[in-house]
Design a protein around this motif. Sequence first.
Motif, short mmCIF file in Angstrom:
data_model
loop_
_atom_site.label_atom_id
_atom_site.label_comp_id
_atom_site.label_asym_id
_atom_site.label_seq_id
_atom_site.Cartn_x
_atom_site.Cartn_y
_atom_site.Cartn_z
N UNK A 28 0.82 -1.21 0.00
CA UNK A 28 0.00 0.00 0.00
C UNK A 28 0.85 1.26 0.00
N UNK A 29 2.16 1.10 0.19
CA UNK A 29 3.03 2.28 0.22
C UNK A 29 3.21 2.84 -1.18
N UNK A 30 3.28 4.16 -1.32
CA UNK A 30 3.55 4.76 -2.63
C UNK A 30 4.91 4.29 -3.16
N UNK A 31 5.03 4.22 -4.47
CA UNK A 31 6.27 3.78 -5.10
C UNK A 31 6.89 4.95 -5.85
N UNK A 32 8.19 5.15 -5.63
CA UNK A 32 8.92 6.24 -6.28
C UNK A 32 10.16 5.66 -6.95
N UNK A 33 10.37 6.04 -8.20
CA UNK A 33 11.58 5.64 -8.92
C UNK A 33 12.58 6.78 -8.95
N UNK A 34 13.82 6.49 -8.57
CA UNK A 34 14.90 7.48 -8.58
C UNK A 34 15.92 7.07 -9.63
N UNK A 35 16.17 7.94 -10.60
CA UNK A 35 17.09 7.63 -11.69
C UNK A 35 18.44 8.29 -11.39
N UNK A 36 19.42 7.46 -11.07
CA UNK A 36 20.76 7.96 -10.76
C UNK A 36 21.17 7.60 -9.35
N UNK A 37 22.30 6.91 -9.22
CA UNK A 37 22.79 6.48 -7.91
C UNK A 37 23.99 7.27 -7.44
N UNK A 38 24.02 8.56 -7.77
CA UNK A 38 25.07 9.43 -7.25
C UNK A 38 24.69 9.97 -5.89
N UNK A 39 25.43 10.96 -5.42
CA UNK A 39 25.22 11.50 -4.08
C UNK A 39 23.82 12.08 -3.92
N UNK A 259 4.26 8.82 -14.20
CA UNK A 259 3.98 7.66 -13.36
C UNK A 259 4.55 6.36 -13.91
N UNK A 260 5.59 6.44 -14.73
CA UNK A 260 6.17 5.20 -15.25
C UNK A 260 7.60 5.42 -15.71
N UNK A 266 13.65 -2.75 -23.03
CA UNK A 266 12.39 -3.36 -22.60
C UNK A 266 11.22 -2.60 -23.18
N UNK A 267 10.14 -3.32 -23.46
CA UNK A 267 8.95 -2.69 -24.03
C UNK A 267 7.93 -2.32 -22.96
N UNK A 268 7.94 -3.07 -21.85
CA UNK A 268 6.97 -2.80 -20.78
C UNK A 268 7.46 -1.66 -19.88
N UNK A 269 6.51 -0.94 -19.32
CA UNK A 269 6.82 0.15 -18.41
C UNK A 269 6.55 -0.27 -16.97
N UNK A 270 7.35 0.26 -16.04
CA UNK A 270 7.14 0.02 -14.62
C UNK A 270 6.43 1.23 -14.03
N UNK A 271 5.34 1.00 -13.33
CA UNK A 271 4.52 2.09 -12.81
C UNK A 271 5.05 2.59 -11.48
N UNK A 428 4.27 14.89 -10.82
CA UNK A 428 4.81 13.54 -10.68
C UNK A 428 6.25 13.38 -11.12
N UNK A 429 6.89 14.43 -11.65
CA UNK A 429 8.28 14.34 -12.11
C UNK A 429 9.11 15.39 -11.36
N UNK A 430 10.24 14.95 -10.81
CA UNK A 430 11.09 15.81 -9.99
C UNK A 430 12.54 15.67 -10.45
#
Length: 497
Positions: A28-39, A259-260, A266-271, A428-430
């Motif tokens: 039930x927790x919101x899901x957030x994707x972070x692009x980039x593993x720098x500081x 939101x994805x 890959x052709x599929x998107x992750x929400x 939804x985009x930061x």
Amino acid sequence: MATLPLSAAMERGGEREREGERERDPAARPRVGVIGGGLSGLCCAERLVRSGISVTVFEKAEVLGGRMRSDQVDGFTLDRGAHAIFRHYPEFSSTFDMDQFSWGHFGQSAGFFDGFRIVDVGNPMGNLKLVRTLFSTGVTLIDYIKIFLRYKIMFRVLGPYAPLHASRKDMPVKELFEKKLGLSQGFVRNFFTPSFQPIFLCPPEEMSSQAVDFIMTALTCGGTALPAGGVQAVVDQLARRLPDEVIRLGTSVEQISKNSIRLHGESDETLFDAVVVAADWGAAAKLVGKDAVGSPQFSRSSTTWYFRFEGKPPGSSTPHTIVPVGESMVDGVIINLAFVNSIQPAYAPMGWSLCQVTTVGLAKSTDELSLKRRLEYFFGPTVHHWDMMSQHYEWEQHQPSHLPRFDRDTPKDCKENSWMQPARLSNGVYCCGDYRAHPGFDGAIKSGKAAAAAVCEDLGIHVASASLVKPPRAYLFWLWHVMVVFLALMTTLVVVM
């Protein structure tokens, strides 16, 4: 006894109910994707995880860190670029457990090379032997007192981010020093320029007075250091706070929406409920467009080289760090060199030395023979026996530029730090990174935390504290400053009399 209005009480009750549901059911927790593993990306992810959000960090490389990566080669630690940790940057000291690091300190001085000799120059308050060499560079006692009062007292009392406040007028630092503060040309030309040109990669005419004030304040609070394990140790401490399933290495993101995320190949998107772009500016511009992230200016490119040799550095009292005086910023010129194992012994095996050399421009602008010929001016023919390591690291975009910001439109919520840009790009985009704030470690950390706060605000979730380290007690802070002011006044009276 005061009571809450019915609507507020219902809203607070609903928030507690949602938090309880998230604790009982992780799905039930919101899901957030972070692009980039720098500081910046890891700081954002860590704060989101502490706020109870399910996070996934996508890093295209096989190792976390971005510009703060270190390689281990034959027992030597090679940072990917010349780094120095400002331990008293406000965000750095409040985010990391400093006691977990094994620090090696740069010390109170550096070697200034004028083309003929290396002179050890530094803060005479840390070493009285440096009084003569400091003033031999053209720095006057009045210069020293003015710098002491401005950075050791005024900005420390006003607060660490006072230099970056929107109310402060920005200007080239040379104009600030020579015209506004009345500092001598000797200070600017022979002391400040060789000290700060390797940091900013530009002459004083192109340095922002706000950025210099911020860095000088941090320097006077405490020196610079390197942790055992290289600057990678900083990133590793952040990564250890995250659950293993959060990090996805070797994963390249090809496309995003509010939101994805669609991965490369890959052709599929992750929400996701929100997406944070914490990649470098070039990658971020490809994902969300240049109009969204802006077009920041970057400083000149640079390349860092490494030489190893058996024994100690040449000379019985060679400083840990050496900077040339009077060099112009042209490709191939050495702007900084350091015997990093003298600063942090863990950087080299016992009985060996490791010399880190930074040049202006990309690697193609010089070669091993040219470098050794330049190094020969510093240390003599012994440098031809040094072994140049095959690893070298070039940065086409060394770091965001510190150019003065004369006509900038500061958002209302960024007045305390006029270099900060809003993290929210669209619904939804930061976005975060040091190019979205003041350049350097502190800006990257602050921008990452700000992005996490914006995500939590939009998702209606209480954001975790930005600081993990308890601040010192207030009365000790002010007692220390009263003592410093008293000593400064007494020193001034003695000089005047």
